[in-house]
Structures are given as C-alpha cells and as structure tokens.
Design an enzyme around this catalytic site. Structure first.
Site, short mmCIF file in Angstrom:
data_model
loop_
_atom_site.label_atom_id
_atom_site.label_comp_id
_atom_site.label_asym_id
_atom_site.label_seq_id
_atom_site.Cartn_x
_atom_site.Cartn_y
_atom_site.Cartn_z
N GLU A 224 0.82 -1.21 0.00
CA GLU A 224 0.00 0.00 0.00
C GLU A 224 0.85 1.26 0.00
O GLU A 224 0.54 2.23 -0.67
CB GLU A 224 -0.96 0.01 1.20
CG GLU A 224 -2.05 -1.02 1.12
CD GLU A 224 -2.95 -0.84 -0.11
OE1 GLU A 224 -3.07 0.30 -0.59
OE2 GLU A 224 -3.50 -1.83 -0.59
N TYR B 193 -7.13 6.07 3.95
CA TYR B 193 -7.20 5.10 2.84
C TYR B 193 -6.33 3.88 3.14
O TYR B 193 -6.78 2.73 3.04
CB TYR B 193 -6.74 5.76 1.53
CG TYR B 193 -6.41 4.73 0.49
CD1 TYR B 193 -7.42 4.15 -0.27
CD2 TYR B 193 -5.10 4.30 0.30
CE1 TYR B 193 -7.13 3.16 -1.19
CE2 TYR B 193 -4.80 3.30 -0.61
CZ TYR B 193 -5.83 2.75 -1.35
OH TYR B 193 -5.53 1.74 -2.26
N ASP C 76 -9.86 5.42 -3.23
CA ASP C 76 -8.75 6.05 -3.96
C ASP C 76 -9.35 6.82 -5.14
O ASP C 76 -10.57 6.95 -5.27
CB ASP C 76 -7.71 5.00 -4.39
CG ASP C 76 -8.28 3.99 -5.39
OD1 ASP C 76 -9.47 4.14 -5.78
OD2 ASP C 76 -7.55 3.08 -5.79
#
Ligand code: SF4
Length: 348
Positions: free
Chosen positions: A33, A116, A134
């Site tokens: 990520e 996020y 996103d």
C-alpha cells in the site's frame, strides 16, 4: 441484485491478479500500500518484491539503517514514504511488542498511514469492514450516484466513506474493496465503455449526461519553481557530495554541493556564485568551471530548474561542512540520491 453482489460478479470475471492480494500478512500488505501510493502497479510490483526479499519481516525493516531503506526506495520518489515506513517499523518493534497493529485505529497511528491506507490494511489483512477510497473509487462512485462534491478532500472522503460503509460486504470486505478499486480502474475509466457496464441501468452520470464531468476535481495548486545550481567538484575518481538535512524535498538523500537561487540566472552569474560558494564554504579558489548541463525536473508541488557546473580540484577541501564528504565512483552506487542527481550521474 445488491451493489456488492453485482460488483463481486464483475470481479470474478475481470479482477486483477496481484501478488499482494489473497494474502493476510499485514506487513506485506502495508508495504504494497505504501509503495503503490503515487506509483503505478507495474513499477511498484518490482519494488514490493525487492522490499520483502531484503526485509522479509517488520523486524528486518526496523533493524535496517535509514540509508539502506532509502537506497532500496531509490527511483520511486516521494521519499518521505520510505522514511515513514522505516520509522513505523521501529515504532511497531519498540511500542507494539513487534506485533503489527490489528485494529483500524492502531494501524492509523503508524507514521505515513492515512485513512485510505488504514482501511486497505484493515480490510485486506484482518477483514474489517472499512471501505477504501482512492482516485478510481471516487470516479466510479461519484458517477454512479451523481455526486458533485470535489473529490480528494477531507469532506469528500467522509461523504464517500459513509456511503460505502452502507454498501460494503461485511463478510468479505477484502474482496469488496479489491473489486471496488479494480472496477474504478478498469471499467469506470476516465473514458469508460458504459455499454459494457453492469451498473449502466442505475448510473446517474450516464442517465444525466455527466460521465465526462464527474468526478469534480478540487482546484490544483500550481507547482512552485526552484532554481538549483549543482557543483560537480571532482578529485580523481571521487566527487564531493552532501547529504540534505533540512526539512525540505529529498531530506537525507545525497546530492552535489548546491547553491539555490530565487530566479533564473545568467551563466556568468552562476559561475560567479559557484566561485563564491567554493571560496567561502570550502576554501577552494582558482577553480575553472565548465558547463555540465541543465535540466528541468518535475515533482508534484515543485518544478526544479537545475544547472550543473563541473570543476576539477587538486585535493579534497581541508575543511567542509559536517554533512559533506568525498565519495568514490564505486561508493556512489550505495548511497541514496535523488532521482534528479541520479539522472545527472547517468548523463541526464
Ligand atoms: S455506466 Fe459508465 S460511468 Fe456509469 S458506472 Fe458504468 S462505466 Fe462508470
């Protein structure tokens, strides 16, 4: 059919097969990520494999030096991501007993992790029902529901998160989130093929002719210009390098000695500034500078206009700032440098 079922059916046929999907190692998911923030999947994939090979566990990452981490990160840009990764790995070892946090709030406390990323790790590693949002998800959801709130703002995140928390599949939030991101990326693209979309019959943007105008983007901040003069001072096969230590772009990366200007300067002014810098900061006089090129280097919020001057020095400076040293051609391969300096070393 419910939103999540329709999305799942599409994902079964068209979802991407990515190496960090279907795993539940939170450390490896976290790495993916962070690497994928502002990086394309194709480029990020190589770096992800490199990182888990060099640092298979969070303990290995915490035990590395920051220089090793930055070096491995080189070429990805946004180096604060690498510094935050490293700091967070040390925090996990020192403050969490070496155990990766397993709650959304705990994950959110890691340096460099925002809402996020916390949602992605919580859902992929622990199957907690936090939706990921996103740019691709913003596009898909704003079109589907006809939402005109400017995206990528705190207010938009809260609004979209509230909506998606009602839609998320609580049994398989990991697959739901993966499907959501893939759908936005592959199906509801900037120029989508709406005729092939399973949501076409309910899509507000399609019905109201707003596919091209949604999502609404927040006004962009224009990058500021910076004018850098780099001095390539060589002595045999070594050159003088300095580490950037200020709270600024490329902190802790290495570069050539630098003089910064407020605006564009004529070549004669650059040479005069180079001479003055060498005399006052390094005690070097009588140097003959030659033009070693110029380039414009674009960062998200900065446009760096760089000029390079080169000079031979007979011996290393007798006195130099603490963050400066002579670096051999061999050694330069092992120290982390900015992409701009790497471009210069490769011949621009
Ligand atoms: S119909 Fe078109 S705009 Fe609407 S969700 Fe599907 S692909 Fe996106």
């Amino acid at each position: 059919m419910a939103f999540s079922q329709k999305l799942e059916a599409w994902y079964n046929d068209f979802g991407r097969d990515l190496p960090w999907r279907g795993i539940d190692n939170p450390y490896h998911i976290w790495l993916s990520e962070i690497i994928l923030q502002q990086t394309r999947i194709e480029q990020g994939r190589d770096y992800w494999f490199r990182f888990i090979e060099a640092f298979p566990t969070v303990a290995d990452l915490a035990a590395a030096t920051e220089e090793q981490v930055l070096r491995l990160w080189q070429g990805l840009g946004y180096y604060s991501r690498a510094r935050n990764l490293h700091a967070a790995a040390r925090y996990i070892m020192d403050q969490c007993g070496g155990r990766f946090p397993d709650t959304y709030e705990g994950i959110l406390r890691l340096k460099g992790v925002g809402r996020y990323t916390a949602a992605a790790i919580a859902s992929f590693a622990y199957r907690l029902p936090y939706p990921v949002i996103d740019g691709n998800v913003y596009r898909f959801i704003s079109r589907l529901y006809g939402i005109a709130t400017p995206v990528a703002t705190d207010a938009a995140y809260t609004e979209f998160e509230g909506l998606l928390r009602r839609l998320i599949d609580p049994e398989r939030p990991d697959r739901f989130n993966a499907a959501l991101m893939d759908f936005g990326s592959l199906q509801c693209r900037p120029a989508p093929d709406c005729a092939a979309c399973p949501f076409a019959s309910e899509c507000v943007a399609l019905r109201t002719g707003r596919v091209d105008s949604l999502p609404v983007k927040a006004a962009k901040v224009r990058p500021t210009d910076r004018w850098f003069l780099y001095l390539d001072l060589r002595c045999g096969d070594s050159r003088l390098m300095q580490q950037r230590t200020a709270r600024d772009i490329w902190r802790n990366l290495w570069e050539l000695p630098l003089v910064e200007f407020d605006s564009q300067s004529a070549p004669a002014a650059l040479v005069a500034a180079a001479r003055r810098y060498c005399r006052e900061s390094l005690g070097l006089t009588g140097l003959r500078f030659s033009d070693a090129g110029t380039c414009v280097h674009q960062l998200t919020h900065r446009t760096v206009h760089a000029a390079f001057l080169r000079a031979e020095i007979a011996t290393p400076p007798a006195a130099m700032p603490e963050n400066m040293r002579m670096v051999s051609a061999e050694e330069i391969k092992d120290i982390p440098v900015s992409r701009l300096i790497d471009r210069y070393l490769q011949g621009l």
